[in-house]
Scaffold this motif. Structure first.
Motif, PDB file in Angstrom:
ATOM      1  N   ALA A   1       1.024  -1.320   0.090  1.00 25.34           N
ATOM      2  CA  ALA A   1       0.127   0.058   0.026  1.00 25.34           C
ATOM      3  C   ALA A   1       0.770   1.320   0.073  1.00 25.34           C
ATOM      4  CB  ALA A   1      -0.797  -0.053   0.986  1.00 25.34           C
ATOM      5  N   LEU A   2       1.942   1.238   0.695  1.00 20.66           N
ATOM      6  CA  LEU A   2       2.796   2.466   0.811  1.00 20.66           C
ATOM      7  C   LEU A   2       3.531   2.499  -0.487  1.00 20.66           C
ATOM      8  CD1 LEU A   2       4.423   2.004   4.245  1.00 20.66           C
ATOM      9  CD2 LEU A   2       2.633   3.948   3.626  1.00 20.66           C
ATOM     10  N   ALA A   3       3.982   1.573  -1.201  1.00 27.22           N
ATOM     11  CA  ALA A   3       4.574   1.367  -2.461  1.00 27.22           C
ATOM     12  C   ALA A   3       3.572   2.118  -3.536  1.00 27.22           C
ATOM     13  CB  ALA A   3       5.143   0.199  -2.766  1.00 27.22           C
ATOM     14  N   LEU A   4       2.455   1.498  -3.508  1.00 25.62           N
ATOM     15  CA  LEU A   4       1.333   2.141  -4.159  1.00 25.62           C
ATOM     16  C   LEU A   4       1.043   3.410  -3.952  1.00 25.62           C
ATOM     17  CD1 LEU A   4      -0.806  -0.916  -4.543  1.00 25.62           C
ATOM     18  CD2 LEU A   4       0.830  -0.168  -6.533  1.00 25.62           C
ATOM     19  N   LEU A   5       1.164   3.903  -2.921  1.00 22.40           N
ATOM     20  CA  LEU A   5       0.741   5.415  -2.517  1.00 22.40           C
ATOM     21  C   LEU A   5       1.783   6.253  -3.219  1.00 22.40           C
ATOM     22  CD1 LEU A   5      -1.108   7.107  -0.889  1.00 22.40           C
ATOM     23  CD2 LEU A   5       0.616   6.831   0.956  1.00 22.40           C
ATOM     24  N   VAL A   6       3.369   5.756  -3.163  1.00 19.21           N
ATOM     25  CA  VAL A   6       4.211   6.738  -3.598  1.00 19.21           C
ATOM     26  C   VAL A   6       4.595   6.529  -5.353  1.00 19.21           C
ATOM     27  CG1 VAL A   6       6.723   7.148  -3.496  1.00 19.21           C
ATOM     28  CG2 VAL A   6       5.218   6.559  -1.280  1.00 19.21           C
ATOM     29  N   MET A   7       3.933   5.283  -5.830  1.00 22.50           N
ATOM     30  CA  MET A   7       4.376   4.992  -7.183  1.00 22.50           C
ATOM     31  C   MET A   7       4.129   5.885  -7.932  1.00 22.50           C
ATOM     32  SD  MET A   7       3.322   1.624  -9.220  1.00 22.50           S
ATOM     33  CE  MET A   7       1.652   2.104  -9.502  1.00 22.50           C
ATOM     34  N   PRO A   8       2.541   6.854  -8.173  1.00 21.50           N
ATOM     35  CA  PRO A   8       2.458   7.724  -9.124  1.00 21.50           C
ATOM     36  C   PRO A   8       3.357   8.844  -9.372  1.00 21.50           C
ATOM     37  CG  PRO A   8       0.435   7.170  -7.912  1.00 21.50           C
ATOM     38  CD  PRO A   8       1.537   6.461  -7.480  1.00 21.50           C
ATOM     39  N   LYS A   9       4.002   9.370  -8.187  1.00 22.89           N
ATOM     40  CA  LYS A   9       4.844  10.402  -8.115  1.00 22.89           C
ATOM     41  C   LYS A   9       6.272   9.964  -8.957  1.00 22.89           C
ATOM     42  CE  LYS A   9       3.096  13.206  -4.551  1.00 22.89           C
ATOM     43  NZ  LYS A   9       3.148  14.055  -3.211  1.00 22.89           N
ATOM     44  N   VAL A  10       6.613   8.776  -8.406  1.00 19.69           N
ATOM     45  CA  VAL A  10       7.927   8.084  -8.976  1.00 19.69           C
ATOM     46  C   VAL A  10       7.656   8.052 -10.395  1.00 19.69           C
ATOM     47  CG1 VAL A  10       9.512   6.378  -8.713  1.00 19.69           C
ATOM     48  CG2 VAL A  10       8.604   7.157  -6.591  1.00 19.69           C
ATOM     49  N   VAL A  11       6.814   7.354 -10.725  1.00 18.50           N
ATOM     50  CA  VAL A  11       6.383   7.144 -12.198  1.00 18.50           C
ATOM     51  C   VAL A  11       6.497   8.413 -12.990  1.00 18.50           C
ATOM     52  CG1 VAL A  11       4.878   6.071 -13.926  1.00 18.50           C
ATOM     53  CG2 VAL A  11       5.408   4.880 -11.917  1.00 18.50           C
ATOM     54  N   LEU A  12       5.779   9.413 -12.454  1.00 21.27           N
ATOM     55  CA  LEU A  12       5.717  10.586 -13.413  1.00 21.27           C
ATOM     56  C   LEU A  12       7.112  11.310 -13.336  1.00 21.27           C
ATOM     57  CD1 LEU A  12       2.615  12.230 -11.998  1.00 21.27           C
ATOM     58  CD2 LEU A  12       3.198  11.640 -14.217  1.00 21.27           C
ATOM     59  N   TRP A  13       7.996  11.059 -12.114  1.00 21.73           N
ATOM     60  CA  TRP A  13       9.348  11.432 -12.165  1.00 21.73           C
ATOM     61  C   TRP A  13      10.259  10.786 -13.283  1.00 21.73           C
ATOM     62  CZ3 TRP A  13      14.005   9.264 -10.301  1.00 21.73           C
ATOM     63  CH2 TRP A  13      14.988  10.019 -10.340  1.00 21.73           C
TER      64      TRP A  13
END
Length: 73
Positions: free
Chosen positions: A23-35
């Motif tokens: 859940a924490l990984a999926l919470l952060v994933m959009p920002k990381v993928v956009l970066w």
């Protein structure tokens, strides 16, 4: 506490910890993928795919471990 209760409790705790981590990984994933997508859209898509597949891989590996451990008893 009975042995079966201890195993069930251990499995539930392990599943909770895994789900919390995912859940924490999926919470952060959009920002990381956009970066990462700013550098390479293909790399961003690959990263997103790997994170999603890791969720299933973790549970598949845990199930294999549990099956093996159960065969030895």
């Amino acid at each position: 506490m009975a042995e079966g209760d201890k195993e069930t409790r251990s499995s539930a705790i392990a599943a909770f910890v895994i789900l919390l981590g995912v859940a924490l990984a999926l919470l952060v994933m959009p920002k990381v993928v956009l970066w990462v997508g700013g550098y390479s859209p293909v790399l961003a898509a690959a990263l997103g795919t790997l994170v999603i597949l890791a969720f299933f891989l973790i549970f598949w590996l845990r199930a294999r471990y549990q099956r093996r451990r159960g065969d030895q008893d």
